[in-house]
Design an enzyme around this catalytic site. Structure first.
Site, PDB file in Angstrom:
ATOM      1  CE  LYS A 139      -2.305  -5.385   8.658  1.00 61.84           C
ATOM      2  NZ  LYS A 139      -2.399  -5.297   7.193  1.00 61.84           N
TER       3      LYS A 139
ATOM      4  CB  THR B 115       1.079  -3.700   6.639  1.00 63.41           C
ATOM      5  OG1 THR B 115      -0.192  -3.878   6.004  1.00 63.41           O
ATOM      6  CG2 THR B 115       1.524  -2.265   6.532  1.00 63.41           C
ATOM      7  CG  ASP B 116      -1.613  -8.028   4.426  1.00 67.54           C
ATOM      8  OD1 ASP B 116      -1.900  -7.041   5.129  1.00 67.54           O
ATOM      9  OD2 ASP B 116      -2.351  -8.454   3.516  1.00 67.54           O
TER      10      ASP B 116
ATOM     11  CB  THR C 165      -0.914  -0.012   1.250  1.00 72.93           C
ATOM     12  OG1 THR C 165      -1.771  -1.131   1.123  1.00 72.93           O
ATOM     13  CG2 THR C 165      -1.739   1.239   1.378  1.00 72.93           C
TER      14      THR C 165
HETATM   15  N1  ASP Z   1      -2.149  -6.553   1.356  1.00 76.57           N
HETATM   16  C1  ASP Z   1      -1.238  -5.447   1.396  1.00 76.57           C
HETATM   17  C2  ASP Z   1       0.172  -5.967   1.533  1.00 76.57           C
HETATM   18  O1  ASP Z   1       0.519  -6.504   2.518  1.00 76.57           O
HETATM   19  C3  ASP Z   1      -1.552  -4.507   2.496  1.00 76.57           C
HETATM   20  C4  ASP Z   1      -0.528  -3.427   2.679  1.00 76.57           C
HETATM   21  O2  ASP Z   1       0.235  -3.108   1.819  1.00 76.57           O
HETATM   22  O3  ASP Z   1      -0.449  -2.882   3.744  1.00 76.57           O
HETATM   23  O4  ASP Z   1       0.933  -5.813   0.609  1.00 76.57           O
END
Ligand code: ASP
Length: 411
Positions: A231, A154-155, A78
């Site tokens: 997370k 983040t995932d 993101t």
């Molecule tokens: N699904 C995304 C990822 O982990 C969410 C994010 O970027 O925070 O790449």
């Protein structure tokens, strides 16, 4: 080719308008003006509103003498999506100029170079990519950069951060950063997280860390130890929390003041070294009431020699697992962690635990299950099974808090 173009479509009896995003399938993905991405399989294209891609004008970057040299390695997620949004490019050129034009405060803190390694969502990360990233960070530090920032979805950020923490001994900060909300949304955390990450990357730190919003306000970020963070919320900006160890420090925003909060590896404390082998045949199994031990047999027959169990409570599975566990332990490493996340595994309290220890299970102490998984991948990539079994119960890079006595503070 609609990518990067603004379109108006009709779908489900409604009209939608937005920018067409890259998509790996035949689904049309549109970024709506609200910032949300929506996918359509059945739609009617009404109009291509702008036929030209929007080109981001980036100023020439001036390097300032005396500022620390920082490299930003981008892997996607993101945090990178604004750049996609504006350029409409399939593979965005995530250049230093573009980053600084988005977040100009960075130029006051450090001289930046940037490299686009991947542009993927972090659920698409693989151990092979962790290795490539570790090599990239190693080369960067060898060239003399003062710190590295890795932008990441983040995932699965904490898996990648853990993998680097085991593969790479670093004398300088290696800081992972992401965003819960993309920078085209009013509540985005992207810019502040990046500024805090730059503060941490130039600070007195010598380990792999994760820097993210600490609260739901824009007041400070935490610097988490990469092997002690998870997370813990799907969407909140303060989703990342240190588990079983305090955050290493906090970075106030906008002042940039850092307050250290826990023991850490300091800049220059360790040498630079890379051991980049990983064994992928390691599995993490979450036990639930009724799960049969056949699942262990299955992986064992497939050649897996590393098993991390996410057991209940202090570290349990049902008693009917004990015989299978014993057989598997003969030529494999089986580590017990806990679904509770908080606290320490102790298999010496109840009968089930005692049987498991006798069968050969190693207690994962206060390690997060996914950290134990990555650690075991690294150990089995570098040592034989017996050595890996010995080392998995030792604290290597701060992933388990050492304790003395009978299961530490549990009793
Ligand atoms: N699904 C995304 C990822 O982990 C969410 C994010 O970027 O925070 O790449």
């Amino acid at each position: 080719m609609l990518e990067g173009k603004r379109v108006r479509i009709k779908a489900k009896d409604r009209i939608f308008e937005g920018l067409v995003m890259p998509s790996a399938t035949d689904t049309l993905v549109i970024k709506l003006d609200s910032g949300y991405n929506v996918g359509f399989k059945d739609y009617e294209l009404l109009e291509v509103i702008e036929d030209e891609k929007v080109v981001v004008e980036s100023p020439e970057l001036e390097r300032k003498a005396g500022l620390p040299e920082i490299k930003i390695i981008s892997t996607g997620g993101t945090i990178a999506s604004k750049v996609d949004y504006k350029t409409g490019a399939v593979t965005s050129q995530f250049s230093a100029e573009e980053i600084v034009s988005e977040v100009p405060e960075l130029a006051e803190l450090c001289n930046i170079d940037a490299e686009l390694l991947y542009n993927i969502l972090s659920e698409n990360m693989k151990p092979a990519y962790w290795i490539e990233l570790a090599r990239g960070v190693y080369k960067t530090l060898k060239k003399g950069y003062d710190g590295v920032i890795v932008t990441h979805g983040t995932d699965t950020m904490s898996y990648t951060a853990s993998a680097l923490a085991f593969m790479l001994s670093t004398p300088k900060p290696v800081v992972f950063v992401g965003a819960q909300r993309s920078s085209d949304r009013p509540s985005s955390d992207a810019a502040m997280n990046l500024i805090c990450a730059a503060q941490a990357a130039t600070a007195d730190l010598g380990e792999v860390a994760v820097v993210m919003h600490a609260t739901t306000n824009d007041d400070f970020c935490y610097i988490h130890r990469g092997v002690k963070v998870r997370k813990l919320h799907t969407s909140r900006r303060d989703a990342f929390q240190s588990v079983n160890y305090p955050p290493l420090g906090k970075v106030e925003y906008p002042s940039g003041k850092i307050t250290w909060m826990a023991e850490r590896f300091k800049r220059g404390e360790r040498g630079l070294e890379l051991r980049d082998k990983l064994e992928e045949k390691v599995v993490l199994i979450k036990f639930f009431p009724g799960l049969r031990p056949d699942v262990l047999e299955y992986y064992h027959q497939e050649g897996y020699r590393g098993f991390v169990i996410e057991g209940t409570g202090l570290g349990h599975v049902s008693t009917d697992w004990v015989d299978t566990v014993k057989r598997v332990c003969e030529d494999s490493v089986v580590v017990m962690t806990s679904q509770c996340l908080w606290g320490r595994v102790c298999d010496r309290v109840y009968d089930t635990g005692r049987y498991l220890l006798k069968a050969g299970v190693v207690e994962g102490e206060d390690m997060l299950p996914e950290v134990a998984l990555v650690k075991l991948m690294w150990l089995l990539g570098n040592y034989d099974v017996d050595e890996a079994r010995r080392k998995v119960g030792e604290n290597l890079v701060g992933e388990m808090t050492p304790t003395t006595g009978y299961c530490g503070k549990v009793l």
